[in-house]
Structure formats: structure tokens, C-alpha cells
Design a protein around this motif. Structure first.
Motif, PDB file in Angstrom:
ATOM      1  N   PHE A  29     -32.375  -5.916  33.869  1.00  0.00           N
ATOM      2  CA  PHE A  29     -33.561  -6.673  34.257  1.00  0.00           C
ATOM      3  C   PHE A  29     -33.624  -6.769  35.774  1.00  0.00           C
ATOM      4  CE2 PHE A  29     -35.639 -10.740  35.270  1.00  0.00           C
ATOM      5  CZ  PHE A  29     -36.889 -10.443  34.769  1.00  0.00           C
ATOM      6  N   VAL A  30     -32.410  -6.709  36.379  1.00  0.00           N
ATOM      7  CA  VAL A  30     -32.258  -6.828  37.839  1.00  0.00           C
ATOM      8  C   VAL A  30     -33.484  -6.323  38.601  1.00  0.00           C
ATOM      9  CG1 VAL A  30     -30.794  -6.230  39.769  1.00  0.00           C
ATOM     10  CG2 VAL A  30     -29.819  -6.393  37.485  1.00  0.00           C
ATOM     11  N   HIS A  45     -37.767 -11.255  26.110  1.00  0.00           N
ATOM     12  CA  HIS A  45     -36.484 -10.618  25.844  1.00  0.00           C
ATOM     13  C   HIS A  45     -36.040 -10.895  24.410  1.00  0.00           C
ATOM     14  CE1 HIS A  45     -32.852  -8.606  26.760  1.00  0.00           C
ATOM     15  NE2 HIS A  45     -32.073  -9.663  26.765  1.00  0.00           N
ATOM     16  N   ASP A  57     -39.599 -13.691  30.982  1.00  0.00           N
ATOM     17  CA  ASP A  57     -38.590 -12.767  30.451  1.00  0.00           C
ATOM     18  C   ASP A  57     -37.766 -13.336  29.302  1.00  0.00           C
ATOM     19  OD1 ASP A  57     -37.219 -10.131  30.675  1.00  0.00           O
ATOM     20  OD2 ASP A  57     -35.517 -11.475  30.859  1.00  0.00           O
ATOM     21  N   ARG A  58     -37.390 -14.599  29.396  1.00  0.00           N
ATOM     22  CA  ARG A  58     -36.574 -15.197  28.345  1.00  0.00           C
ATOM     23  C   ARG A  58     -37.253 -15.025  26.987  1.00  0.00           C
ATOM     24  NH1 ARG A  58     -32.942 -19.818  27.622  1.00  0.00           N
ATOM     25  NH2 ARG A  58     -32.284 -19.518  25.481  1.00  0.00           N
ATOM     26  N   LEU A  96     -38.408  -7.241  24.200  1.00  0.00           N
ATOM     27  CA  LEU A  96     -39.245  -6.607  25.221  1.00  0.00           C
ATOM     28  C   LEU A  96     -38.879  -7.127  26.604  1.00  0.00           C
ATOM     29  CD1 LEU A  96     -42.563  -6.835  23.253  1.00  0.00           C
ATOM     30  CD2 LEU A  96     -41.467  -4.731  23.942  1.00  0.00           C
ATOM     31  N   HIS A  97     -39.563  -6.613  27.604  1.00  0.00           N
ATOM     32  CA  HIS A  97     -39.337  -7.002  28.983  1.00  0.00           C
ATOM     33  C   HIS A  97     -40.389  -8.037  29.374  1.00  0.00           C
ATOM     34  CE1 HIS A  97     -39.407  -6.501  33.374  1.00  0.00           C
ATOM     35  NE2 HIS A  97     -38.168  -6.077  33.258  1.00  0.00           N
ATOM     36  N   GLY A  98     -40.070  -8.886  30.348  1.00  0.00           N
ATOM     37  CA  GLY A  98     -41.008  -9.906  30.799  1.00  0.00           C
ATOM     38  C   GLY A  98     -42.376  -9.341  31.161  1.00  0.00           C
ATOM     39  N   PHE A 103     -40.430 -12.853  35.696  1.00  0.00           N
ATOM     40  CA  PHE A 103     -39.354 -13.833  35.864  1.00  0.00           C
ATOM     41  C   PHE A 103     -39.585 -15.031  34.940  1.00  0.00           C
ATOM     42  CE2 PHE A 103     -37.989 -17.653  38.372  1.00  0.00           C
ATOM     43  CZ  PHE A 103     -36.621 -17.434  38.351  1.00  0.00           C
ATOM     44  N   ILE A 104     -40.839 -15.471  34.859  1.00  0.00           N
ATOM     45  CA  ILE A 104     -41.163 -16.642  34.052  1.00  0.00           C
ATOM     46  C   ILE A 104     -41.087 -16.326  32.557  1.00  0.00           C
ATOM     47  CG2 ILE A 104     -43.048 -18.235  33.461  1.00  0.00           C
ATOM     48  CD1 ILE A 104     -43.955 -17.847  36.433  1.00  0.00           C
TER      49      ILE A 104
END
Lengths: 730, 256
Positions: free
Chosen positions: A508-509, A407, A403-404, A411-413, A400-401
């Protein structure tokens, strides 16, 4: 799926087959561990990266074989996990499907239950974490819920092993007389039911394949636009029949969309949640409403706008430290142990004798096994850290922290942890990609992880940088090399995302599960599983390749030498010199012999043969031979260079080797060596682990070929452009 | 249902208010009920006792009232009636939203179930029929200003036919333009529509983000994306681009 069960531990004849289904974070794994203990087997479903876990237990005189299905929220065909879970239920027809439900998060967890009911599987519903539910003030009327869903319900507290005997009883009971509890499919409201009935009739009429599942279920899935079911249903149909069925499906979907204003799959999901919500209103009484749970309060700090990032970085630092700093002493012990073992075995032969068997045992097998086991401390410690992060619920917050940021890199968080671990060693880094959920994210992270410069490449830089660059540039050069690796990883990740993995959507959900105390047992089993998998699956490949590498560097054995080394040694012996000087000269002759031997072996010959190919990069045959050695393990490059320069097995701090290098190469060539070592073919352990984790040789070889090609092209450009700019001069 | 038939308009309002608060905020505090209905807290307590006597809510002093099965049925019915009336006033008669709200409140207690059912069907027909739809209703708005002439009507019908044949769904038009990604942290809303039929939407729907569900934006990640929401009692995180496919109807802020 029969093929798969043959791979796994085969079920004893007459055993009851039970499948565990449930949401991620529902405590399913804990229940599985409680039921089966250490009697587990982990494998892969064929063709996908999804793990297959099986185990068994005995209860009431019956053997029960348990398949732990992947944790899913639903049973669509959109993710491989869901498709696998669905296929096992449809094709292996377990006698009991145990649906593990987080009682403190009932509504969402029951969504999967409604879909299991549609499959008309004999169900046992497990209300796990019923203690947490009670703490939160949810009083669940089990009798009422059982009547509403028409299923057998057992309450358990997974982490305290409560309710396990009742669960085992329930499994036997339902397996014995499933008819008493066969859940009926949901009623979807008049509009949908009308279309469903019509479509069920069409499915029957057009002869869809309904040998394994009921026509109503097929019709429902078709209405939900399920591609896999569509393909399966029309497999045995003639074209006009398939067309007629698809036309009926389209018409039904259009009618529903026009009438109810949404796509059929959304409407159907809505009805399922509607049914659940009604059932919960009847069967669950909430006595206290707490606005903020403990989890929310922890999150006030952990995902705080300002504090979260330093906390995250501190956590990552701790993971890295734990894995590598704490892993270093055991790695040293393992190396020492195998060194000692090699010495003991070698002691069986007379000193100076050249037995092939000795060489095979000491250098090939003992060296190879040592090379496999040496990674084990890192892997166990890394998975200790990962198990704590995952089981506590922090892993989802980390994603969550980050991911931005991740992304934007394509890539994924959650890719952050594998890539970070990559700075230590690529092998555990690739194993850490297991925390990523989608195939796309996992494969991309796995493929680019070797570009993150690992610890084994450091000796190469440590040898070369001081040899060629002024002291002021040492640190800067090292930074440049690391940054090139990171930059290339980012570029490659984006490139792969836009080419090979294009169009594969990655929602991402993700659930942020409540924080929980990880259990010792859960962590221990997790570590044990990973260590065992590594040794069994990747270890055997690494060992095999080690022996091959040994053979390459040993055969063919040179019988006649260009110089008569023995005569030279004899000549030294009669010279009038002190013993130290004599020893030095004999060593020199011995080293020259070794160099000549290596040049004669297949590895040396490949090095020579590659010279025309490597020449445009500024590499000669000696570097080529060293690079072949580096495939075994990157740091071997240093030792190999020592041998080809007739200096014996030199270390990274050898000034003699540095002088030799300086005499033979330019700084530009030196830079090219480092660049090539950074980017090119990752070591064989990496390839073996990629093969194991991606469950296919295709990706492992693609990684090997792709990275080597990339290294070649980049080095070629750097060297040629460098020469044009006049940097090639000495 | 004998007790509920005789339920006064006032008590119906209380039930409706409690149901809405539980749905939107997870609980109904006496002071929120009082604020919502503009009455004194002691009045609310009296009403709660009366509702509890009728078996419509579970309530003991100093605890939070929860609806019984019968209570939630009544609340649902009242809410539905209210929604239908408000929709009719707003979407068909184009009455101003505030006026529609207050009038719906007054009409809902007096209207019979049968009449409402007819009204619902009529509304669906007006909004879905290709000859009707949102455009047609907007046409009514214009007709207040100008005289409809025959050739204008012919032209209008031609356009409608063309659009119908082109398969364009002109009947329903989005009335909500607020999307989930635009909500502030702490803001609550109800899901109105979830995006298109793609895997992301499918995943969201499977996770419980279905139309009608209450959501609360808990926080935005420190780097500005993704967001964390509470839905069906658990925490879910999604990227803003994913949240942008979800239209929502914000609900009133919590009472201070």
C-alpha cells in the motif's frame, strides 16, 4: 521495445531521443506537456497495462522525440512501471535522459537519480518546483550539486513554464557531447565494492549477456536479487555457467548479510541514501525550518479523525453529481442529434419503403456512432473530476481514508472511485481504474465493476418491479437488487484476490504528495487524452459490435409471413370504422409483423436455440432474444421485449408491456430476469473498454464469460430453489 | 581540523546535541538544546556563538543553528564514539542502559580514535563470531553466578557448532522489539531494521525508509489503518501490517 516504438508516433530520422524520468508527483507530466504541447501520442507498452506517452518538439533546428517514462521511485523489476522505464533506457538508448526532480523533496527524488547514474545514461537533472523549494527555505547550491553528481542541472518551475528553453538547450547540449557529463556510478563502501568487483569479474568470465548494459550494473542488480536481470544474464549461458554465477551471487549475498547484518538490497539502498544525504548536506542550506507546511495544515482538516469521512463522502457525491447530473443534458443533446440525423437520412427514402441500406445507415451506423459518442460527456466530466482530485493531491488522501474499509473487501483504497462511478455507468468506471497503480488492483476492480448495478439497468428494474411486486415492495426490491450487486462484487473481488491474483503482493506504501493547485492546462490535456483514447480505441470496437448487433437483429429477412399482414391491413381499410380505430388496428398488425420478423432473424433464432439452455432459469425464447439485445446496451432489453410481445418499441413505463409480462411470467421468473440482467455479460461497451484498459482480449473475454457463467449459475439456483419452495406458482 | 582538535568536551556535547536535534526533530531550538544538556538558555547562546566563531555552525541570533560541513563531521565523530561506547557498555558488558549512557558521555571525550576503532572491531567480532554472539554474551551473565565447569563448556560448544551448521544466525539477536505500527501519533523514532527481502520492504527502502532514518508518526487514518509517517521531509502512508515489519528505536519526546 522496438515493436512499441513502431506502435507509437515514429521518431523522425535524425531526431534526438530524449526520455523523461522522475518520481510520481515530481511535476514530470507538466514538464512533458510544456515541452511537447499538444503534439502527444498515448499508447500502451506491449503486454502490460502501462501507458506509453510520446511527443516531440523542435529546438535549435533539431527535432527531439520525447518519451515520457512512467513515474517511478526506483528502477527495480518489482512493478511493471519500473521495469518498463528501465527497459526503455537500456534498450532504446535515449541520447538524453531527463531526470525530473522535485526540488522541495530532494532526498527521495535523488534516489532515482542515483540509479540512472548507475545505468550510465547521459543525464540532465531538472530541479523542478524550485520556487516551492525556495519558499520552504531550501537554498540549493546548483553548482555544488552539479559537481557532486557530475550532471548538467536546470532549474524549472513547471506550472509557470519557467526554464523550459534552458532545459531544451541542455538536452541538445548533452545529446551533442554527452561525454562532458557522464555520471559515474556510486561507490558503495569497501565491503560491497569488494563483492561487486568479484561478481563483475564472474559476470564477464561466465559470459553473461552484457551487450546492452555494463557488467558492473549486471553484477549490482544480481547482488540486489533482481529476477529479471538474473533471467536475462543467464539466458545465453550454459547450465553450469549459470549455476556458477548464481552460486557466486548467493555466496556474496550471504557474506554481506553475515557481515553487515542486512540483505544486500537494503544495504545498497542504504548506501545510495547515504550518498544523497551527504550531497544534500553539502549543497542544500536550509534557512527556515517550518514545522508545519501548508499541506500539513490542510491535512489537519482533510484527514481529520472525525471530519475526514463526511468530507470524503461529500467529495464523492460531488464527483458523482458532476459526472452524471451535469452529463445528462449533453447526453440528451447527443441522442437528439443522432435521432435527428437518422431521421434526415431516412427521409432520403420513400416512406414505408424497406431499403436495407437505409436500415444499415440509420439503425446500424448512425445508431452505433451515437451509442459511442453518448458516453463522451460522462467520460470527460469524470476525468475532469479525477484530474482535479489527482493533481491537487486529494486522491491519495481518499485512499488513505478508505483503505481500511476497501482492504477488507480485498481491494485498494483507490478502488472506491471506480466502483462508485459504476453506479452511473460501467464504461467510465472501468476507465477510472487507471488511478490504481498495481496490475492486481486494477484488474480486480475492472473485473468486478460491472457487478455494480449501472444506470442503464434501471429501466429494466423500472419495467419489471411495478409489474410483479406490490407497491410497498417496489423500493425494497430495488434495494435488494443493488445490494446483491454490491455483495457479489465484494465476494468476487475477494475470490479473485485469493485465486487468480494470489501471491501478487500489493504494497500500500504510498506517498501523500503536498497539496497543489491543479493547472488548467494539465486538466485539459488529461481530459482530451482520455476522451481521445476512448473514441479511438474503445469507440471503434463498440461501433463494430453495433453493426454486428444490427445485422443479428435484421438478417435473414423474412419474405413470406405466416399471416398475410398486407391483406389484413387492406381488410382493415375497407372496414366501417373511424380513422383512429383503423390506425390502432393497422399499428397492431404492423407490430405483429415486426415480432414475426424479429423471431425470424439470427437474434430471434439464437433466442429460440437457447431456449433449452435458458429453460432451467425459467426463461423462454422471448427473454433470450431480449438478452441478446441487452448485450448492445442493457436498456435495449426493454425495447426488445416490446417488440417480441408485438407492442412495438415500448418504454419502461408501458403498462401494456407490463400486462403482457404479467400474463406470461411469474414473480419468480421476473426476479430471475432482473438477477440475470444484473450479473450477466456486461454490455459490449464495457467489454470494449475492458479490452482497451487491460490491454488484452483475454481479460475482456474472461470478464464476459465469467460474469455470464456466474449469472447463469445464480439464476439457476434461485429459480430451481424457488420452484421447490412453491414460489414458481402464479 | 586544528580548531576542532582543540574543541572542549563541553562544546563537543553542544555539537552532538544540535546534530541529534536536527536529525530527530528537523531543527535545533535553543530551548531544546538547553533542556537536553540541563543548562540555562543564555549559556547555550554563548556556546553557539563560540561554535559559530570556530566555523562549526551557521548561527545568527534569533535564527536556528545549522551545522557546517566541518561541524557535522565533528558531530558525526562524537556521535559514533558515543554509540560505540554505549553499545559496548550495554551489549557486551551488560551495564544498565542509564548508567551506560552517562558513562559513555564521560568516556567519549577522553578516548583516542585508535582505541575506539579497536573496540569497534572487537565488538563486531564478539557479536558476529559463531563461537561468540549474543548467547555467548548471555553466558557471561550466567558465569557471574555459577562456576563454569569443563563439561558444561564442551556441551555449549557442541550446541554452538550444531546451530552454526544448521545455518541459524545465532550471532545477532534483535535488541529492539518496538515496531513502527506501535508508535503513537506524534511520536518520533529512528528506523532500526526493515523487514525481510520482499517487494513491500523493497518498496519501503526505495521510498527512503532505510535503517538510521528518522521518522515521525503523523496520524492514523480515521478507520484505524493505514498510518501516515513523515520521513526524509515528506509524507508517506503505509498499512499497519507493513509498518509491523519495521523495528524502530523511539527517540526522546520533544521538550515542552
Amino acid at each position: 521495445m522496438n515493436e512499441a516504438s513502431q506502435n507509437g508516433a515514429p521518431a523522425a530520422p535524425g531526431a534526438i531521443l530524449a526520455a523523461l524520468a522522475g518520481n510520481p508527483n515530481s511535476g514530470k507530466t507538466t514538464v512533458f506537456n510544456n515541452l511537447t504541447g499538444a503534439r502527444q501520442h498515448v499508447g500502451n507498452y506491449p503486454g502490460v497495462t502501462v501507458e506509453k506517452k510520446e511527443g516531440h518538439f523542435r529546438h535549435g533546428g533539431r527535432d527531439v522525440h520525447v518519451i515520457d517514462l512512467p513515474g517511478t521511485y526506483s528502477l527495480t523489476a518489482y512493478t511493471p512501471e519500473e521495469a518498463v522505464a528501465r527497459n526503455v533506457i537500456i534498450e532504446e538508448r535515449p541520447a538524453v535522459v531527463v531526470d525530473i526532480v522535485d526540488a522541495s523533496n530532494l532526498e527521495r527524488n535523488l534516489y532515482l537519480t542515483t540509479q540512472l547514474m548507475e545505468l550510465e545514461a547521459p543525464l540532465v537533472l531538472v530541479l523542478n518546483m524550485s520556487d516551492v523549494a525556495r519558499q520552504r527555505g531550501h537554498a540549493i547550491d546548483v553548482k555544488r550539486l552539479s559537481a557532486l553528481f557530475n550532471v548538467r542541472i536546470v532549474e524549472t518551475v513547471g506550472h509557470r513554464s519557467e526554464g523550459m528553453d534552458q532545459l531544451k538547450d541542455a538536452i541538445l547540449e548533452v545529446a551533442a557531447g554527452a561525454a562532458a557529463f557522464s555520471p559515474a556510478p556510486l561507490h558503495y563502501g569497501d565491503d560491497i565494492e569488494r563483492e561487486l568487483a568479484a561478481l563483475t569479474a564472474v559476470v564477464g568470465r561466465e559470459g553473461a549477456d552484457t551487450t546492452t548494459c555494463r557488467p558492473r550494473w549486471v553484477a549490482l542488480k544480481l547482488l540486489e536479487n533482481d529476477e529479471v536481470v538474473r533471467a536475462q544474464a543467464s539466458a545465453r549461458m550454459s547450465q553450469p555457467q549459470a549455476d556458477a554465477l548464481m552460486a557466486a551471487v548467493r555466496a556474496a549475498r550471504d557474506r554481506l548479510a553475515a557481515k553487515l547484518g542486512d540483505d544486500a538490497e537494503i544495504l545498497i539502498a542504504d548506501r545510495r541514501y547515504g550518498f544523497i544525504s551527504g550531497a544534500c548536506q553539502e549543497a542544500v542550506k536550509t534557512t527556515v525550518e517550518s514545522r508545519h507546511s501548508t499541506s500539513d495544515r490542510i491535512d489537519m482538516v482533510m484527514t481529520h479523525r472525525v471530519l475526514s469521512i463526511p468530507i470524503f463522502l461529500a467529495m464523492m457525491y460531488a464527483v458523482f453529481k458532476l459526472t452524471f447530473t451535469l452529463g445528462e443534458p449533453p447526453m440528451g443533446w447527443i441522442e437528439a442529434l443522432f435521432g435527428w440525423l437518422g431521421g434526415v437520412v431516412a427521409g432520403g427514402w420513400a416512406p414505408g419503403s424497406e431499403s436495407l441500406l437505409k436500415s444499415l445507415l440509420v439503425d446500424g451506423i448512425i445508431g452505433g456512432v451515437g451509442g459511442v459518442i453518448v458516453f463522451l460527456p460522462n467520460i470527460l466530466l469524470l476525468f475532469l473530476a479525477i484530474a482535479i482530485l489527482e493533481d491537487s493531491g486529494y486522491m491519495a488522501r481518499a485512499a488513505f481514508i478508505m483503505d481500511r474499509f476497501m482492504h477488507q473487501l480485498g481491494l485498494h483504497g483507490k478502488s472506491f472511485i471506480p466502483l462508485l462511478i459504476g453506479f452511473g455507468c460501467t464504461v467510465p468506471a472501468i476507465m477510472a481504474t487507471r488511478t490504481l497503480e498495481t496490475r492486481r488492483d486494477r484488474l480486480i476492480t475492472m473485473l468486478v465493476a460491472p457487478l455494480i448495478s449501472c444506470g442503464a439497468r434501471l429501466p429494466i428494474y423500472a419495467l419489471i418491479i411495478p409489474a410483479f411486486f406490490p407497491a410497498a415492495w417496489h423500493a425494497r426490491m430495488l434495494w435488494i437488487i443493488y445490494l446483491i450487486g454490491i455483495g457479489l462484487a465484494v465476494v468476487c473481488a475477494r475470490l479473485l484476490g485469493r485465486t487468480l491474483f494470489r501471491g501478487e503482493s500489493t504494497p500500500f506504501v504510498m506517498e501523500l504528495p503536498p497539496y497543489r493547485w491543479p493547472t488548467l492546462k494539465g486538466i485539459a490535456i488529461h481530459m482530451w487524452e482520455r476522451g481521445q483514447l476512448y473514441l479511438r480505441k474503445a469507440g471503434t470496437i463498440i461501433l463494430g459490435v453495433s453493426v454486428i448487433m444490427w445485422a443479428l437483429a435484421t438478417f435473414p429477412r423474412k419474405q413470406t409471413f405466416e399471416h398475410d399482414h398486407e391483406a389484413q391491413v387492406a381488410a382493415v381499410a375497407v372496414l366501417v370504422l373511424d380513422d383512429a380505430e383503423k390506425g390502432r388496428r393497422v399499428a397492431e398488425i404492423e407490430q405483429a409483423r415486426q415480432a414475426e420478423e424479429l423471431a425470424y432473424t439470427i437474434a430471434g433464432r439464437i433466442g429460440h436455440a437457447l431456449e433449452p439452455v435458458l429453460a432451467p432459469l425459467g426463461f423462454d425464447w422471448r427473454i433470450g432474444t431480449g438478452l441478446i439485445g441487452a448485450f448492445a446496451a442493457k436498456e435495449v432489453f426493454v425495447a426488445q421485449m416490446g417488440i417480441v410481445f408485438a407492442l412495438g418499441e415500448a418504454g419502461q413505463d408501458s403498462t401494456a408491456l407490463r400486462e403482457k409480462l404479467r400474463a406470461n411470467y411469474t414473480p419468480l421468473q421476473a426476479f430471475c430476469i432482473m438477477l440475470f440482467c444484473l450479473v450477466s455479460a456486461p454490455c459490449m461497451a464495457t467489454i470494449a473498454v475492458t479490452r482497451r484498459e487491460s490491454n488484452s482480449w483475454k481479460w475482456a473475454l474472461f470478464q464476459l464469460g465469467g460474469l455470464t457463467a456466474l449469472a447463469y449459475v445464480l439464476t439457476l439456483i434461485v429459480f430451481q430453489v424457488g420452484c421447490l419452495l412453491g414460489l414458481g406458482a402464479r | 581540523m586544528t580548531a576542532t582538535e582543540a574543541l572542549s568536551a563541553e562544546l563537543e556535547d553542544y555539537l552532538e546535541s544540535i546534530a541529534r536535534l536536527i536529525r530527530d526533530r528537523g531543527r535545533a531550538r535553543v530551548r531544546d538544546i538547553a533542556a537536553g544538556l540541563s543548562v540555562h538558555k543564555s549559556t547555550v547562546t554563548a556556546a553557539l556563538h563560540s561554535l559559530a566563531d570556530k566555523g562549526l555552525i551557521d548561527y545568527t541570533p534569533y535564527s536556528l543553528p545549522t551545522l557546517t560541513r566541518a561541524g557535522s563531521q565533528v558531530a558525526d565523530r562524537v556521535q559514533r564514539q558515543h554509540d560505540v561506547l554505549k553499545r559496548f557498555l550495554c551489549d557486551v558488558l551488560l551495564v544498565d542502559a542509564g548508567l551506560a549512557e552517562t558513562n559513555a558521555c564521560r568516556i567519549e571525550h577522553a578516548v583516542d580514535k585508535a582505541v575506539l576503532e579497536h573496540l569497534t572491531r572487537f565488538m563486531d567480532f564478539v557479536q558476529c563470531c559463531p563461537r561468540g554472539g549474543a548467547k555467548w554474551i548471555r553466558g557471561y551473565e550466567h558465569s557471574c553466578d555459577s562456576d563454569p565447569t569443563r563439561d558444561k563448556c564442551e556441551r555449549c560448544m557442541e550446541i554452538a557448532l550444531q546451530e552454526f551448521r544448521a545455518g541459524r544466525n545465532t550471532a545477532r539477536e534483535e535488541t529492539f522489539t518496538m515496531t513502527l505500527d506501535k508508535l503513537r501519533s506524534g511520536q518520533r523514532a529512528r528506523i532500526h531494521r526493515v523487514g525481510r527481502a520482499d517487494p513491500v520492504t523493497r518498496r519501503l527502502v526505495d521510498m527512503g525508509v532505510v535503517p538510521g532514518t528518522a521518522v515521525e508518526v503523523v496520524k492514523v487514518a480515521p478507520l484505524g489503518d493505514p498510518i501516515e509517517i513523515k520521513v526524509k521531509g515528506y509524507s508517506l502512508t503505509l498499512r499497519k501490517e507493513e509498518a509491523a515489519t519495521i523495528t524502530v528505536e523511539p527517540v526522546a519526546e520533544a521538550a515542552p
